[in-house]
Design a protein around this motif. Structure first.
Motif, PDB file in Angstrom:
ATOM      1  N   VAL A 133       0.850  -1.201   0.000  1.00  0.00           N
ATOM      2  CA  VAL A 133       0.000   0.000   0.000  1.00  0.00           C
ATOM      3  C   VAL A 133       0.884   1.249   0.000  1.00  0.00           C
ATOM      4  N   LEU A 134       1.885   1.264   0.888  1.00  0.00           N
ATOM      5  CA  LEU A 134       2.775   2.428   0.959  1.00  0.00           C
ATOM      6  C   LEU A 134       3.461   2.662  -0.381  1.00  0.00           C
ATOM      7  N   VAL A 135       3.960   1.576  -0.991  1.00  0.00           N
ATOM      8  CA  VAL A 135       4.689   1.723  -2.253  1.00  0.00           C
ATOM      9  C   VAL A 135       3.747   2.179  -3.368  1.00  0.00           C
ATOM     10  N   HIS A 136       2.581   1.529  -3.476  1.00  0.00           N
ATOM     11  CA  HIS A 136       1.651   1.913  -4.545  1.00  0.00           C
ATOM     12  C   HIS A 136       1.177   3.352  -4.372  1.00  0.00           C
ATOM     13  N   ALA A 137       0.957   3.766  -3.120  1.00  0.00           N
ATOM     14  CA  ALA A 137       0.524   5.148  -2.879  1.00  0.00           C
ATOM     15  C   ALA A 137       1.610   6.109  -3.350  1.00  0.00           C
ATOM     16  N   THR A 138       2.860   5.786  -3.057  1.00  0.00           N
ATOM     17  CA  THR A 138       3.943   6.684  -3.460  1.00  0.00           C
ATOM     18  C   THR A 138       4.093   6.720  -4.976  1.00  0.00           C
ATOM     19  N   VAL A 139       3.953   5.554  -5.620  1.00  0.00           N
ATOM     20  CA  VAL A 139       4.045   5.525  -7.077  1.00  0.00           C
ATOM     21  C   VAL A 139       2.893   6.327  -7.694  1.00  0.00           C
ATOM     22  N   GLY A 140       1.724   6.342  -7.018  1.00  0.00           N
ATOM     23  CA  GLY A 140       0.587   7.087  -7.539  1.00  0.00           C
ATOM     24  C   GLY A 140       0.592   8.556  -7.165  1.00  0.00           C
ATOM     25  N   LEU A 141       1.487   8.908  -6.238  1.00  0.00           N
ATOM     26  CA  LEU A 141       1.536  10.282  -5.736  1.00  0.00           C
ATOM     27  C   LEU A 141       1.684  11.332  -6.850  1.00  0.00           C
ATOM     28  N   PRO A 142       2.626  11.143  -7.806  1.00  0.00           N
ATOM     29  CA  PRO A 142       2.791  12.176  -8.839  1.00  0.00           C
ATOM     30  C   PRO A 142       1.513  12.439  -9.616  1.00  0.00           C
ATOM     31  N   ILE A 143       0.789  11.380  -9.992  1.00  0.00           N
ATOM     32  CA  ILE A 143      -0.389  11.592 -10.829  1.00  0.00           C
ATOM     33  C   ILE A 143      -1.495  12.265 -10.019  1.00  0.00           C
ATOM     34  N   ALA A 144      -1.641  11.858  -8.747  1.00  0.00           N
ATOM     35  CA  ALA A 144      -2.646  12.503  -7.891  1.00  0.00           C
ATOM     36  C   ALA A 144      -2.312  13.985  -7.728  1.00  0.00           C
ATOM     37  N   PHE A 145      -1.044  14.255  -7.457  1.00  0.00           N
ATOM     38  CA  PHE A 145      -0.591  15.639  -7.272  1.00  0.00           C
ATOM     39  C   PHE A 145      -0.845  16.468  -8.532  1.00  0.00           C
ATOM     40  N   LEU A 146      -0.501  15.903  -9.705  1.00  0.00           N
ATOM     41  CA  LEU A 146      -0.689  16.636 -10.966  1.00  0.00           C
ATOM     42  C   LEU A 146      -2.161  16.921 -11.227  1.00  0.00           C
ATOM     43  N   ILE A 147      -3.008  15.897 -11.037  1.00  0.00           N
ATOM     44  CA  ILE A 147      -4.436  16.094 -11.306  1.00  0.00           C
ATOM     45  C   ILE A 147      -5.005  17.166 -10.377  1.00  0.00           C
ATOM     46  N   ILE A 148      -4.697  17.057  -9.069  1.00  0.00           N
ATOM     47  CA  ILE A 148      -5.268  18.017  -8.134  1.00  0.00           C
ATOM     48  C   ILE A 148      -4.735  19.421  -8.411  1.00  0.00           C
ATOM     49  N   ARG A 149      -3.420  19.506  -8.704  1.00  0.00           N
ATOM     50  CA  ARG A 149      -2.823  20.825  -8.935  1.00  0.00           C
ATOM     51  C   ARG A 149      -3.432  21.484 -10.168  1.00  0.00           C
ATOM     52  N   THR A 150      -3.614  20.710 -11.250  1.00  0.00           N
ATOM     53  CA  THR A 150      -4.153  21.307 -12.482  1.00  0.00           C
ATOM     54  C   THR A 150      -5.628  21.631 -12.357  1.00  0.00           C
ATOM     55  N   CYS A 151      -6.354  20.856 -11.548  1.00  0.00           N
ATOM     56  CA  CYS A 151      -7.805  21.038 -11.524  1.00  0.00           C
ATOM     57  C   CYS A 151      -8.302  21.805 -10.312  1.00  0.00           C
ATOM     58  N   LEU A 152      -7.391  22.400  -9.538  1.00  0.00           N
ATOM     59  CA  LEU A 152      -7.851  23.215  -8.412  1.00  0.00           C
ATOM     60  C   LEU A 152      -8.794  24.282  -8.951  1.00  0.00           C
ATOM     61  N   PRO A 153      -9.993  24.415  -8.354  1.00  0.00           N
ATOM     62  CA  PRO A 153     -10.912  25.449  -8.833  1.00  0.00           C
ATOM     63  C   PRO A 153     -10.229  26.820  -8.824  1.00  0.00           C
ATOM     64  N   ALA A 154     -10.445  27.580  -9.894  1.00  0.00           N
ATOM     65  CA  ALA A 154      -9.678  28.808 -10.087  1.00  0.00           C
ATOM     66  C   ALA A 154      -9.876  29.821  -8.959  1.00  0.00           C
ATOM     67  N   LYS A 155     -11.101  29.877  -8.430  1.00  0.00           N
ATOM     68  CA  LYS A 155     -11.371  30.926  -7.448  1.00  0.00           C
ATOM     69  C   LYS A 155     -11.316  30.416  -6.021  1.00  0.00           C
ATOM     70  N   LEU A 156     -10.692  29.249  -5.818  1.00  0.00           N
ATOM     71  CA  LEU A 156     -10.688  28.629  -4.494  1.00  0.00           C
ATOM     72  C   LEU A 156     -10.185  29.576  -3.416  1.00  0.00           C
ATOM     73  N   GLY A 157      -9.025  30.203  -3.682  1.00  0.00           N
ATOM     74  CA  GLY A 157      -8.422  31.093  -2.695  1.00  0.00           C
ATOM     75  C   GLY A 157      -9.349  32.241  -2.332  1.00  0.00           C
ATOM     76  N   GLU A 158      -9.973  32.849  -3.354  1.00  0.00           N
ATOM     77  CA  GLU A 158     -10.872  33.982  -3.112  1.00  0.00           C
ATOM     78  C   GLU A 158     -12.076  33.559  -2.294  1.00  0.00           C
ATOM     79  N   LEU A 159     -12.633  32.364  -2.650  1.00  0.00           N
ATOM     80  CA  LEU A 159     -13.811  31.891  -1.928  1.00  0.00           C
ATOM     81  C   LEU A 159     -13.479  31.617  -0.473  1.00  0.00           C
ATOM     82  N   GLU A 160     -12.273  31.031  -0.252  1.00  0.00           N
ATOM     83  CA  GLU A 160     -11.868  30.775   1.132  1.00  0.00           C
ATOM     84  C   GLU A 160     -11.719  32.086   1.897  1.00  0.00           C
TER      85      GLU A 160
END
Lengths: 270, 261
Positions: A133-160
């Motif tokens: 689990v630890l290894v698979h999570a780490t191998v999947g980390l880059p793709i999760a990070f990329l997807i979340i980073r690219t798809c962060l809602p544009a106005k998230l900071g302002e709304l917060e």
């Protein structure tokens, strides 16, 4: 006109070429006998029945699903806060963090797999699901990070900031603004990691033991030394599970693009 | 206090990468400095020697390293030659067809990796060509995505402006699209090179005895012969080659500088 059609033909042809080997395997998996020739007249699901009647395959399938699920949860839980806070760091630290989190995808998997062998052995994780689990999570980390980073809602900071300005404390902002806005993206990232984990062969080749072997770990020795329609069925089952997951990801990301921000902006305004 | 709370969100992911990627790499370095086992076990504990690195003077290992580099360069070049036109094609599609096409390109690699390898195995006789083709199948999808995103982010008004100023479609491509997409091309080539150098599944399933890369060789040393120090040494060699690819491929800015000097 002819030029346009020939470009379309070439382009879709190339995509079909990429898909062709996988489609061939699906075809072979319906073979009525034990030869590796694709069936023409008689199609049969007997290898699928045999697959679901075999305890070793069932165990590997459930083990794969379990590990993929846990890995997806862990990868999203670890990468979401990082992707979310990335914009708050200095540019130099953003670069450093991005490179660090992409590292698991850039290291040659064979070197990583072999390096993990003594580590997993010494830390007592040998033969456990937790290690995988630890290894698979780490191998999947880059793709999760990329997807979340690219798809962060544009106005998230302002709304917060708006919510905080209206008197919400940190926890309320997180629970009532950040998380609802991020849920679809987190879901998509999680399923993407899940799909990758189901197919994670490289590291499994180095770390699998009979107690924790995942589907790829059972498939690969047979694929290398004695391919059979059974192996075709096993890889098709893996592919099918993965494709269902991918469809959900594409659906979520497509839906996410337009609707969500508008919807939540009105919800907050009202 | 401020500093701690700003690092808190990144802690879990950094900890995972350090524990599961960095630690094994350091461990590899250490294992490569043990003496090989004399009796039972995988190495001789408590020893320290650089002798294992002598294998890189051995013609057998040098041949394997040479094939690894050849494989990396061939795969990266072929991938780029296919991925760039495919990226252009993707961008020319209507939005809905674009997402379908991207999905179809990603399916075999992400969802059906083993089914894809099985199919390739049925079609291609094991050998050099099959190995390279399999690796192209494995690397291509991600490279297409890298180039596609780069092309998507180009400002379409620049192309329209060039057309308006009387440029032919070819001139627009040659003078606007191509120069602006150079960073994506470089990135795709670099990733292709790094993934191609680490080639493991392609040579394992579609290569014969002479298509052995460093990755396959280290797997054999570790599992067939149980010689961990030698496997670790080969892994370190592979990491060095990949690092050279990561830092050694010149940036576009550097290339321009050379071209202008």
């Amino acid at each position: 006109m002819i030029r346009k059609w020939s470009i379309a033909l070439l382009g879709w042809g190339a995509i079909l070429g990429l898909l062709a080997p996988m489609l061939h395997t699906i075809w072979v998996s319906f073979s009525p006998d034990s030869f590796l020739t694709p069936p023409t007249n008689v199609w049969s699901v007997k290898w699928y029945l045999a697959y679901f009647g075999d305890r070793r395959w069932i165990h590997a399938t459930s083990q794969s699903l379990l590990i993929a699920g846990m890995a997806a949860l862990l990868a999203v839980a670890a990468s979401a806060p990082a992707a979310w806070s990335l914009g708050k760091l200095t540019v130099a630290r953003q670069r450093l963090l991005s490179i660090l989190l992409l590292l698991p995808a850039l290291i040659p998997p064979a070197a990583l797999g072999f390096g993990l062998l003594p580590l997993v052995y010494f830390t007592g994780l040998w033969g456990t699901s937790l290690g995988l689990v630890l290894v698979h999570a780490t191998v999947g980390l880059p793709i999760a990070f990329l997807i979340i980073r690219t798809c962060l809602p544009a106005k998230l900071g302002e709304l917060e900031a708006a919510a905080a300005g209206l008197g919400a404390n940190r926890w309320e902002v997180l629970r009532r603004v950040t998380l609802p806005l991020l849920t679809p993206v987190l879901l998509a990232a999680g399923i993407a990691v899940f799909v990758l984990s189901l197919n994670e062969s490289l590291v499994s080749i180095f770390l699998a033991t009979p107690t924790n072997e995942t589907l790829p770990a059972v498939i690969w020795p047979q694929l290398r030394y004695s391919p059979s329609p059974m192996v075709a069925v096993a890889s098709c089952v893996t592919a099918l599970l993965g494709m269902i997951g991918m469809l959900i990801v594409i659906g979520i990301l497509g839906y996410q693009r337009g609707r969500l921000i508008a919807k939540n902006t009105t919800a907050i305004n009202s | 206090m401020q500093r701690i709370s700003s690092w808190l969100p990144v802690f879990a992911s950094v900890a995972l990468v350090c524990g599961v990627v960095m630690a094994p790499l350091l461990l590899l370095l250490r294992v490569s400095l043990y003496e090989p086992a004399t009796g039972r076990g995988f190495y001789t504990p408590g020893t320290f020697t650089f002798a294992n690195y002598a294998i890189f003077a051995d013609s057998h290992v040098l041949g394997i390293a040479g094939f690894t580099v050849l494989c990396g360069v061939a795969v990266a070049t072929m991938v780029l030659a296919i991925a760039y036109p495919l990226g252009l094609f993707l961008c020319s599609l209507p939005p809905r067809a674009q997402s379908i096409a991207v999905g179809l390109i990603l399916v075999p690699k992400t969802a059906g990796l083993l089914a894809m390898l099985f199919g390739l195995q049925r079609w291609l006789p094991r050998g050099m060509l099959a190995t390279i083709i399999a690796e192209v199948y494995l690397v291509l999808p991600y490279s297409v995505i890298v180039i596609y995103i780069q092309l998507l982010n180009l400002d379409p008004t620049l192309r329209d402006a060039a057309r308006g100023l009387g440029a032919s479609p070819w001139q627009v491509f040659r003078r606007v699209t191509l120069p602006l997409s150079l960073p994506g091309i470089r990135l795709a080539f670099q990733f292709g090179l790094m993934w191609g150098l680490g080639a493991f599944l392609g040579p394992l399933f579609l290569g014969g005895p002479s298509e052995t890369t460093l990755a396959v060789e280290l797997h054999r040393q570790a599992f067939e012969y149980g010689r961990w120090p030698l496997a670790a040494t080969e892994a370190v060699g592979l990491l060095i080659v990949v690092s050279i690819a990561a830092w050694g491929v010149p940036t576009v800015a550097q290339l321009r500088k050379v071209a202008h000097s």
